[in-house]
Scaffold this active site. Structure first.
Site, PDB file in Angstrom:
ATOM      1  CD  GLU A   1       3.032  -3.387   3.233  1.00 20.14           C
ATOM      2  OE1 GLU A   1       4.097  -3.964   2.434  1.00 20.14           O
ATOM      3  OE2 GLU A   1       3.040  -3.148   4.436  1.00 20.14           O
TER       4      GLU A   1
ATOM      5  CE1 TYR B   1       2.148   0.023   2.204  1.00 23.18           C
ATOM      6  CE2 TYR B   1       2.959  -0.524   0.381  1.00 23.18           C
ATOM      7  CZ  TYR B   1       3.273  -0.391   1.618  1.00 23.18           C
ATOM      8  OH  TYR B   1       4.457  -0.673   2.090  1.00 23.18           O
TER       9      TYR B   1
ATOM     10  CG  ASP C   1       0.966   1.816   5.747  1.00 19.69           C
ATOM     11  OD1 ASP C   1       1.108   2.861   6.063  1.00 19.69           O
ATOM     12  OD2 ASP C   1       1.433   0.731   6.025  1.00 19.69           O
TER      13      ASP C   1
ATOM     14  CG  ASN D   1       4.152   3.449   4.067  1.00 15.95           C
ATOM     15  OD1 ASN D   1       4.573   3.063   5.176  1.00 15.95           O
ATOM     16  ND2 ASN D   1       3.706   2.887   3.063  1.00 15.95           N
TER      17      ASN D   1
END
Length: 229
Positions: free
Chosen positions: A76, A152, A192, A194
């Site tokens: 990010e 990500y 990440d 998520n």
């Protein structure tokens, strides 16, 4: 517990006996001896350039001083391609190799990078699938003895509008990519992802059953495409 280290608090709506928060200060394995050949990899979701560049507090520079890592994986970054050159040349001294990918279809979104003291053998961006590679979600570096993937993973988003894409396309494609790479070298996936895979991974599991990152569909996909493989 230090106010500057909130991760040492275990916060859960229905805590269970025996569960404690991971505290890196006291739970990390002891440091390796000086003659041990090793590589230190770190991963950090910076949520924008300000965290990278700020002069005070927890910045990339402070992280470098404290951890002395060999490789740093960022998620990010939210950079545009026009910003990358100025950022990467001013960010950290001694890390001459950096590889950035940015979202070109949705500006100010996503973005991943690998910053390294060690020059990889090769680097590739995305999954090699044109309709999945415009948002800057993945950088892969090939090292001598392993592949390093920094991802990500796309969020399912408000109203879970991207849930079908997440579980039927992205997760499967990333899992397949790793298994293909694994045929020649071990694979390290960082970033990440998520997804809160277990109830221990989220404060209020009952109240978040249909929240992005904790739906049954995402958790099942995470288990099928990553953990079981």
């Amino acid at each position: 517990m230090s106010q500057s280290e909130p991760w040492t608090i275990f916060a859960h709506k229905k805590p269970q006996k025996g569960r404690i928060a991971y505290n890196p200060r006291i739970m990390r394995p002891p440091p390796l001896t000086g003659d041990t050949i090793c590589m230190k990899l770190m991963s950090w979701n910076v949520n924008g350039r300000r965290a990278l560049l700020k002069l005070e507090g927890f910045s990339a520079l402070e992280l470098t001083k404290r951890e002395n890592f060999d490789v740093l994986c960022l998620q990010e970054t939210k950079l545009q391609e026009k910003d990358v050159e100025s950022i990467k040349h001013s960010l950290l001294e001694g890390y001459e190799n950096s590889f950035w990918t940015c979202s070109v279809s949705k500006l100010g979104y996503s973005g991943t990078a690998i910053i390294s003291q060690i020059k990889p053998l090769s680097v590739r961006y995305g999954l090699g699938i044109s309709d999945q590679d415009s948002e800057g979600h993945l950088v892969t570096a090939e090292c001598d003895t392993f592949y390093l993937l920094n991802a990500y993973v796309p969020k399912s988003g408000d109203g879970l509008r991207r849930l079908p894409y997440r579980i039927t396309e992205w997760d499967q494609s990333l899992g397949n990519c790793m298994k293909e790479l694994e045929k020649s070298k071990p694979v390290i996936l960082t970033g990440d992802l998520n997804c809160a895979h277990g109830e221990i991974d989220i404060y209020d599991p009952i109240g978040n059953k249909r929240s992005a990152g904790f739906t049954n569909e995402e958790r099942q996909s995470f288990g099928t495409n990553f953990i079981s493989r």
